[in-house]
Scaffold this active site. Structure first.
Site: not given
Ligand code: PEP
Ligand code: MG
Length: 576
Positions: A434, A505, A191, A458
């Site tokens: 997602e 994202c 880590h 996700d």
């Molecule tokens: C994703 O699922 O790609 C996302 C950006 O949301 P999180 O990582 O917060 O689930």
């Molecule tokens: Mg997500």
């Protein structure tokens, strides 16, 4: 001058005086426990275990807030170790059997483990041994009532030298003052390595006994590229390293020069390059790295690590603060994404789900608790009066769910209008794609949404059935799996067919080896960790959009992963 080799854990050169995080001496005595006292001794041990667990949970929440999910997951690993029989039932049994004090039994167990694993060559297992030893030492510290010297005592710029860094140590780090890390234990997956990388601090780990060879105040050079450290370097080494550092600074400055230039391909295709943030303090980084807005504000972090819900006023203030600082750019707020690996204490019975990633998470949670959702929607709309804002709903699984979310937003808007509260005339409302089902009906969703943003973290886990936080299946978590690429293309095409923009994202958007492909697949926006923005911008500015489309076409026609990989390697060579 002494030179030592270790593992290069985080790139860059650090020069400074040593701050030694001393390994406290824990003298463990052995004493007999009378038979009638055994029960109490076990209770004393259990209490220390409980206190350690409580501390670690607290650390985890703080790490989530301060350092983000990846580091908090390491705290999870520590919490799991605390449940391991090695440190729980086995210790109790041994106390009972040998009728000796808990400290001694723990110490003996730790020694035994370390002997067994001394012979192992696998980095991963060696790493876990360090983790078990650290957790064991934490319990020992409680039993002995000892406290460790903390990093909060650091007052000047320093190189931190330590035997190991615990997640709790890192919370006390004054990152501004830390110029490098030199650590006895650890490998590339420790880590400390991950922490140093994300803080952009040079680090060398796996230096064996370096913490017992140095003193606070000595000079040290940490070469995080070569995995080397120099103690009390001579003049010529100092000169060379200062020169090398200058060169690196110059390279970074070159990247930073791109800050005010558009993210535009050689043939003029403009990409919106924006940033992912988790709290308001991240905004300074966003601006520093030249982002054109925020493409994902994970608002749930405001709800974590507390016993109550944030009020409407508190939220308005928090959101407005970010919007104002980001002007004239826009801030995209993702509504509450609680559930999955982000659990909260204040909703009774809620954390008890067996399969939380498939459970009451994100938009589903919000639709189940409309009062909590409405407070957030009202706060967001109130804040919208301060500048440019977009809103999106996470984990939409179909068009009906998206419409329900929009309906609640509309009701909140009507309420505020009745109350004569001023709000922005137009707020773009989008869906996060997602869940595979949403990607497959992206044509229907994009008719109703102003935009869509693909959450690949996700999307990959749900499409490939690979738990994103389970390291046993981590090697199967592959963003370049053709199923993922096909879904991305499907979503991008659907959005464009309805005249809407499409962003990404998830972490996949940060991978500079995939940038050309993503542009070729039609992404209009990429939202990434702020420090990645200059590197992505450099790549975008060096490619032809027409070429990117051609390459994406070739990749989509690939028959297997190997072909995909070989195309991606070719692209890499072309953009270097
Ligand atoms: C994703 O699922 O790609 C996302 C950006 O949301 P999180 O990582 O917060 O689930
Ligand atoms: Mg997500």
């Amino acid at each position: 001058m002494n030179l030592f080799h270790g593992v290069a854990a985080s790139p860059g050169i650090g020069i400074g005086k040593i701050f030694l995080l001393e390994q406290e001496e824990m003298v463990i005595a052995r004493w007999a426990i009378p038979k009638e006292e055994i029960k109490n001794e076990i209770l004393r041990f259990r209490k220390a275990l409980q206190k350690t667990k409580r501390d670690m949970k607290k650390d985890k929440q703080e790490m989530l807030n301060l350092l983000g999910k990846n580091h908090a997951r390491l705290a999870d690993a520590y919490l799991l170790i605390l449940e391991d029989p090695i440190l729980t039932t086995d210790i109790e049994k041994q106390i009972q059997k040998d009728q000796v004090n808990a400290e001694f039994v723990i110490q003996s167990a730790l020694e035994k483990i370390s002997h067994t694993f001394d012979t192992l060559t696998d980095d991963y297992f060696r790493e876990r041994i360090n983790d078990i030893a650290e957790v064991g030492n934490k319990i020992l510290r409680y039993l002995l009532g000892k406290q460790k010297r903390e990093l909060t005592q650091m007052t000047e710029e320093s190189i931190v030298v330590a035997h190991n860094l615990l997640p709790s140590d890192t919370l006390a780090l004054k990152t501004r003052l830390v110029k490098g890390f030199a650590i006895d234990v650890g490998g590339k997956t420790s880590h400390t390595a991950l922490l140093a990388q994300s803080l952009e601090i040079p680090a060398v780990v796996g230096l064996k006994d370096i913490s017992s060879r140095v003193k606070t105040g000595q000079k040290m050079i940490v070469d995080g590229d070569q995995g080397v450290i120099l103690i009390e370097p001579d003049q010529s080494a100092l000169k060379n390293y200062h020169r090398e550092k200058e060169i690196q600074i110059h390279k970074n400055q070159e990247l930073n020069k791109l800050r005010d230039l558009p993210a535009q391909t050689l043939d003029g295709k403009r990409i919106e390059l924006s940033a992912n943030i988790e709290n308001a303090e991240d905004v300074k980084n966003v601006l520093f790295y030249g982002s054109e807005g925020i493409g994902l504000f994970r608002t749930e972090y405001l709800y974590l690590n507390r016993d109550d819900l944030p009020s409407e006023e508190e939220q308005v203030e928090h959101y407005s603060h970010v919007i104002k600082q980001m002007m004239p750019y826009s801030t995209l707020f993702r509504t509450l994404d609680l559930g999955g690996d982000k659990l909260t204490a204040f909703i009774q019975g809620y954390a008890a789900e067996k399969n939380p990633f498939m459970g009451l998470r994100a938009l589903r949670f919000c639709l189940k608790y409309p009062d909590i959702f409405k407070t957030q929607l009202r706060a967001l709309l109130k804040a919208s009066a301060q500048g440019n804002m977009r809103i999106m709903f996470p984990m939409v699984s179909g068009v009906e769910e998206f419409l329900k979310g929009k309906e609640l937003l509309e009701r909140a808007r009507e309420e505020l209008v009745k109350e004569n509260v001023s709000i922005a005339r137009k707020v773009e409302v989008g869906a996060m794609i997602e869940v595979p089902s949403a990607a497959l009906v992206a044509d229907l969703i994009t008719q109703e949404a102003d935009f869509v943003s693909i959450g690949t973290n996700d999307l990959i886990q749900y499409t490939l059935a690979v738990d994103r936080v389970n390291e046993n299946v981590a090697s199967l978590y592959d963003p370049t799996h053709l199923s993922i690429l096909r879904l991305v293309k499907l979503v991008a095409d659907a959005a464009h067919a309805h005249g809407k923009w499409v962003g990404m994202c998830g972490e996949m958007a940060s991978d500079i080896h995939l940038t050309t492909l993503l542009l070729g697949l039609g992404l209009d926006e990429l939202s990434v960790v702020p420090s990645f923005i200059p590197r992505l911008k450099k790549i975008i500015r060096s490619i032809q959009f027409s070429e990117a489309k051609k390459m994406a076409g070739q990749i989509m026609a690939a028959k297997n992963l190997k072909e995909v990989q070989s195309h991606i390697e070719k692209i890499q060579l072309a953009v270097q």
